[in-house]
Design a protein around this motif. Structure first.
Motif, PDB file in Angstrom:
ATOM      1  N   GLN A 197     -15.798  21.735  -7.060  1.00 44.70           N
ATOM      2  CA  GLN A 197     -14.718  22.271  -6.221  1.00 44.70           C
ATOM      3  C   GLN A 197     -15.154  22.480  -4.771  1.00 44.70           C
ATOM      4  O   GLN A 197     -14.802  23.464  -4.131  1.00 44.70           O
ATOM      5  CB  GLN A 197     -14.167  23.573  -6.820  1.00 44.70           C
ATOM      6  N   ILE A 198     -15.917  21.529  -4.280  1.00 44.63           N
ATOM      7  CA  ILE A 198     -16.293  21.494  -2.868  1.00 44.63           C
ATOM      8  C   ILE A 198     -15.265  20.616  -2.158  1.00 44.63           C
ATOM      9  O   ILE A 198     -15.182  19.416  -2.427  1.00 44.63           O
ATOM     10  CB  ILE A 198     -17.713  20.929  -2.688  1.00 44.63           C
ATOM     11  N   PRO A 199     -14.460  21.173  -1.256  1.00 42.76           N
ATOM     12  CA  PRO A 199     -13.312  20.429  -0.729  1.00 42.76           C
ATOM     13  C   PRO A 199     -13.626  19.431   0.373  1.00 42.76           C
ATOM     14  O   PRO A 199     -12.857  18.495   0.593  1.00 42.76           O
ATOM     15  CB  PRO A 199     -12.408  21.544  -0.182  1.00 42.76           C
ATOM     16  N   PHE A 210     -28.299  44.092  13.116  1.00 45.40           N
ATOM     17  CA  PHE A 210     -28.958  42.789  13.021  1.00 45.40           C
ATOM     18  C   PHE A 210     -28.895  42.376  11.560  1.00 45.40           C
ATOM     19  O   PHE A 210     -28.893  43.230  10.667  1.00 45.40           O
ATOM     20  CB  PHE A 210     -30.390  42.827  13.559  1.00 45.40           C
ATOM     21  N   ASP A 211     -28.792  41.072  11.324  1.00 51.77           N
ATOM     22  CA  ASP A 211     -28.520  40.665   9.951  1.00 51.77           C
ATOM     23  C   ASP A 211     -29.002  39.254   9.674  1.00 51.77           C
ATOM     24  O   ASP A 211     -29.142  38.433  10.579  1.00 51.77           O
ATOM     25  CB  ASP A 211     -27.006  40.727   9.691  1.00 51.77           C
ATOM     26  N   MET A 212     -29.226  38.998   8.379  1.00 49.76           N
ATOM     27  CA  MET A 212     -29.472  37.648   7.880  1.00 49.76           C
ATOM     28  C   MET A 212     -28.385  37.281   6.868  1.00 49.76           C
ATOM     29  O   MET A 212     -28.614  36.520   5.929  1.00 49.76           O
ATOM     30  CB  MET A 212     -30.861  37.569   7.243  1.00 49.76           C
ATOM     31  N   ALA A 213     -27.192  37.811   7.028  1.00 46.52           N
ATOM     32  CA  ALA A 213     -26.131  37.702   6.029  1.00 46.52           C
ATOM     33  C   ALA A 213     -25.668  36.269   5.809  1.00 46.52           C
ATOM     34  O   ALA A 213     -25.702  35.441   6.723  1.00 46.52           O
ATOM     35  CB  ALA A 213     -24.952  38.572   6.438  1.00 46.52           C
ATOM     36  N   ARG A 214     -25.175  36.016   4.597  1.00 48.31           N
ATOM     37  CA  ARG A 214     -24.596  34.722   4.253  1.00 48.31           C
ATOM     38  C   ARG A 214     -23.366  34.877   3.343  1.00 48.31           C
ATOM     39  O   ARG A 214     -22.535  33.978   3.292  1.00 48.31           O
ATOM     40  CB  ARG A 214     -25.624  33.835   3.536  1.00 48.31           C
ATOM     41  N   ASP A 215     -23.280  35.990   2.603  1.00 41.40           N
ATOM     42  CA  ASP A 215     -22.155  36.182   1.693  1.00 41.40           C
ATOM     43  C   ASP A 215     -20.844  36.228   2.485  1.00 41.40           C
ATOM     44  O   ASP A 215     -20.781  36.832   3.563  1.00 41.40           O
ATOM     45  CB  ASP A 215     -22.342  37.484   0.905  1.00 41.40           C
ATOM     46  N   ARG A 216     -19.810  35.580   1.957  1.00 39.91           N
ATOM     47  CA  ARG A 216     -18.547  35.482   2.692  1.00 39.91           C
ATOM     48  C   ARG A 216     -17.964  36.852   3.021  1.00 39.91           C
ATOM     49  O   ARG A 216     -17.447  37.079   4.126  1.00 39.91           O
ATOM     50  CB  ARG A 216     -17.522  34.685   1.881  1.00 39.91           C
ATOM     51  N   SER A 230     -20.077  25.155   3.267  1.00 36.97           N
ATOM     52  CA  SER A 230     -21.046  26.230   3.039  1.00 36.97           C
ATOM     53  C   SER A 230     -22.417  25.759   3.510  1.00 36.97           C
ATOM     54  O   SER A 230     -22.615  24.602   3.870  1.00 36.97           O
ATOM     55  CB  SER A 230     -21.098  26.570   1.543  1.00 36.97           C
ATOM     56  N   HIS A 231     -23.378  26.696   3.495  1.00 29.99           N
ATOM     57  CA  HIS A 231     -24.772  26.313   3.644  1.00 29.99           C
ATOM     58  C   HIS A 231     -25.235  25.697   2.323  1.00 29.99           C
ATOM     59  O   HIS A 231     -24.664  25.960   1.265  1.00 29.99           O
ATOM     60  CB  HIS A 231     -25.629  27.540   3.952  1.00 29.99           C
ATOM     61  N   ALA A 232     -26.262  24.879   2.378  1.00 29.29           N
ATOM     62  CA  ALA A 232     -26.814  24.296   1.157  1.00 29.29           C
ATOM     63  C   ALA A 232     -27.452  25.386   0.303  1.00 29.29           C
ATOM     64  O   ALA A 232     -28.298  26.146   0.781  1.00 29.29           O
ATOM     65  CB  ALA A 232     -27.844  23.225   1.494  1.00 29.29           C
ATOM     66  N   MET A 233     -27.019  25.467  -0.953  1.00 31.95           N
ATOM     67  CA  MET A 233     -27.551  26.484  -1.861  1.00 31.95           C
ATOM     68  C   MET A 233     -28.344  25.878  -3.015  1.00 31.95           C
ATOM     69  O   MET A 233     -29.174  26.540  -3.621  1.00 31.95           O
ATOM     70  CB  MET A 233     -26.417  27.362  -2.383  1.00 31.95           C
ATOM     71  N   VAL A 234     -28.043  24.606  -3.341  1.00 24.96           N
ATOM     72  CA  VAL A 234     -28.787  23.891  -4.380  1.00 24.96           C
ATOM     73  C   VAL A 234     -29.094  22.495  -3.847  1.00 24.96           C
ATOM     74  O   VAL A 234     -28.462  22.016  -2.899  1.00 24.96           O
ATOM     75  CB  VAL A 234     -27.988  23.798  -5.706  1.00 24.96           C
ATOM     76  N   LYS A 235     -30.044  21.828  -4.475  1.00 31.07           N
ATOM     77  CA  LYS A 235     -30.488  20.510  -4.010  1.00 31.07           C
ATOM     78  C   LYS A 235     -29.334  19.516  -3.954  1.00 31.07           C
ATOM     79  O   LYS A 235     -29.278  18.651  -3.067  1.00 31.07           O
ATOM     80  CB  LYS A 235     -31.598  20.004  -4.930  1.00 31.07           C
ATOM     81  N   GLU A 236     -28.385  19.643  -4.870  1.00 34.22           N
ATOM     82  CA  GLU A 236     -27.269  18.695  -4.953  1.00 34.22           C
ATOM     83  C   GLU A 236     -26.271  18.842  -3.812  1.00 34.22           C
ATOM     84  O   GLU A 236     -25.335  18.040  -3.692  1.00 34.22           O
ATOM     85  CB  GLU A 236     -26.546  18.863  -6.297  1.00 34.22           C
ATOM     86  N   ASP A 237     -26.453  19.842  -2.958  1.00 33.10           N
ATOM     87  CA  ASP A 237     -25.551  20.030  -1.812  1.00 33.10           C
ATOM     88  C   ASP A 237     -25.890  19.110  -0.646  1.00 33.10           C
ATOM     89  O   ASP A 237     -25.113  18.993   0.310  1.00 33.10           O
ATOM     90  CB  ASP A 237     -25.597  21.489  -1.326  1.00 33.10           C
ATOM     91  N   VAL A 238     -27.066  18.465  -0.691  1.00 34.29           N
ATOM     92  CA  VAL A 238     -27.501  17.539   0.374  1.00 34.29           C
ATOM     93  C   VAL A 238     -28.120  16.326  -0.316  1.00 34.29           C
ATOM     94  O   VAL A 238     -29.188  16.426  -0.907  1.00 34.29           O
ATOM     95  CB  VAL A 238     -28.529  18.202   1.315  1.00 34.29           C
ATOM     96  N   VAL A 239     -27.425  15.181  -0.241  1.00 34.08           N
ATOM     97  CA  VAL A 239     -27.844  14.018  -1.033  1.00 34.08           C
ATOM     98  C   VAL A 239     -27.960  12.775  -0.146  1.00 34.08           C
ATOM     99  O   VAL A 239     -27.057  12.483   0.646  1.00 34.08           O
ATOM    100  CB  VAL A 239     -26.845  13.746  -2.180  1.00 34.08           C
ATOM    101  N   TYR A 240     -29.047  12.052  -0.316  1.00 34.71           N
ATOM    102  CA  TYR A 240     -29.281  10.789   0.392  1.00 34.71           C
ATOM    103  C   TYR A 240     -28.735   9.645  -0.454  1.00 34.71           C
ATOM    104  O   TYR A 240     -29.020   9.548  -1.658  1.00 34.71           O
ATOM    105  CB  TYR A 240     -30.779  10.612   0.613  1.00 34.71           C
ATOM    106  N   VAL A 241     -27.927   8.761   0.156  1.00 36.46           N
ATOM    107  CA  VAL A 241     -27.387   7.610  -0.572  1.00 36.46           C
ATOM    108  C   VAL A 241     -27.561   6.347   0.262  1.00 36.46           C
ATOM    109  O   VAL A 241     -27.625   6.405   1.489  1.00 36.46           O
ATOM    110  CB  VAL A 241     -25.888   7.796  -0.931  1.00 36.46           C
ATOM    111  N   GLU A 242     -27.627   5.216  -0.442  1.00 33.10           N
ATOM    112  CA  GLU A 242     -27.853   3.932   0.238  1.00 33.10           C
ATOM    113  C   GLU A 242     -26.684   2.968   0.102  1.00 33.10           C
ATOM    114  O   GLU A 242     -26.680   1.913   0.743  1.00 33.10           O
ATOM    115  CB  GLU A 242     -29.131   3.279  -0.299  1.00 33.10           C
ATOM    116  N   CYS A 243     -25.681   3.310  -0.720  1.00 30.53           N
ATOM    117  CA  CYS A 243     -24.559   2.393  -0.922  1.00 30.53           C
ATOM    118  C   CYS A 243     -23.310   3.174  -1.321  1.00 30.53           C
ATOM    119  O   CYS A 243     -23.382   4.365  -1.654  1.00 30.53           O
ATOM    120  CB  CYS A 243     -24.892   1.352  -1.982  1.00 30.53           C
ATOM    121  N   ARG A 244     -22.172   2.493  -1.308  1.00 32.94           N
ATOM    122  CA  ARG A 244     -20.896   3.140  -1.597  1.00 32.94           C
ATOM    123  C   ARG A 244     -20.835   3.657  -3.038  1.00 32.94           C
ATOM    124  O   ARG A 244     -20.249   4.712  -3.303  1.00 32.94           O
ATOM    125  CB  ARG A 244     -19.749   2.162  -1.332  1.00 32.94           C
TER     126      ARG A 244
END
Length: 291
Positions: free
Chosen positions: A166-168, A64-70, A138-152
């Motif tokens: 380097q997030i592809p 059983f595991d809670m693993a996340r490392d690749r 990936s899973h979100a690791m820092v706040k900047e990995d999930v961002v709310y935006v309202e315009c282009r």
């Protein structure tokens, strides 16, 4: 190899601290309580941090595991391919990476926001505003990995940051108006728990505040549980948690799904149920092996 009549030997693999942003203690607590609950069922449990599990090339029929490392996830999949029972499966953990999760939820007809999966090396094309732009690889690791935006213009700033880091690939989700509800569940048991995170100050990055104060829109918890269990089946993660948005009309859309969350609000109730899920799957496998 496990013999009939022997004490069941199980290996547990904990989550690296870098994969528990603002929840290191909570993740460690549910993991420890689950191990203790398995020991109460008569199992012999040996625990390893995920990097040690890989470095020592630990082998076991039951994990059983809670693993996340690749590297850990790859090792788990390797052992599964050789016949080991792993909860949660390494394949399931990979399915909860944002891009795969989005595609699987949509493919299986589970209510989800309008979404797009886009490479970060080009202009932002989706016309879905306001929206959330999320790291897709990936899973979100820092706040900047999930961002709310309202315009282009705001979207292009996020895409530039993803390229710099380097997030592809990015996942774009339509922003849904309504109450944010978190939920936890364990397949094969009667355990299911839901709550409003904004009312209980339960947050990883504080992003829940964007949905505003909870209005208490009525919704059917049984329907949410059905959607959640369908998602758990599609993603192959029997120990799960997630987030949904409930509209004023009571419509439910699952916006996120996680492999083995912290169960922080309900871990004392959840841990024995997680152990029950793991134990029952082991017994089922052993019975099948001896038939």
């Amino acid at each position: 190899m496990q013999g009939r009549g022997e004490k069941i030997r199980i290996v547990g693999v904990s989550r690296g601290n870098e994969f528990s942003p603002n929840h290191v203690g909570n993740d460690a607590a549910i993991f420890r309580l689950t191990a203790e609950a398995l020991e109460k069922k008569g199992c012999e449990v040996t625990l390893f941090p995920e990097k040690e599990f890989v470095a020592r090339q630990i082998q076991s029929d039951f994990i059983f595991d809670m693993a996340r490392d690749r590297q850990t996830v790859s090792r788990l999949k390797e052992l599964e391919d050789k016949g080991a029972l792993v909860v949660n499966s390494g394949y399931g953990i990979d399915n909860c990476v944002r891009k795969a999760m989005t595609e699987l939820l949509v493919a299986n007809g589970i209510p989800h926001p309008e979404s797009a999966v886009i490479p970060t090396d080009r202009e932002f094309a989706p016309d879905i505003f306001p929206c959330w732009i999320k790291r897709g690889d990936s899973h979100a690791m820092v706040k900047e990995d999930v961002v709310y935006v309202e315009c282009r213009e705001e979207a292009e700033v996020v895409m530039a940051d993803f390229r710099r880091r380097q997030i592809p690939v990015a996942v774009v989700n339509e922003h849904l108006v309504g109450d944010l509800v978190k939920f936890y569940g364990v397949q094969g048991t009667d355990f299911f728990y839901s709550f409003y995170p904004t009312e209980q100050s339960h947050s990883k990055f504080g992003l829940e505040a964007i949905n505003g104060e909870t209005r208490g829109f009525p919704f059917d918890v049984a329907v949410l549980r059905e959607y959640a269990n369908r998602a758990a089946e599609a993603l192959n993660v029997p120990v799960y948690g997630g987030d949904c948005v409930v509209s004023a009309a009571g419509e439910i859309h699952i916006i996120d799904f996680n492999d083995w969350p912290s169960f922080a609000r309900c871990r004392d109730e959840a841990a024995p149920k997680i152990a029950e899920c793991i134990y029952n799957r082991i017994i089922s496998k052993l019975n099948g092996r001896h038939e």
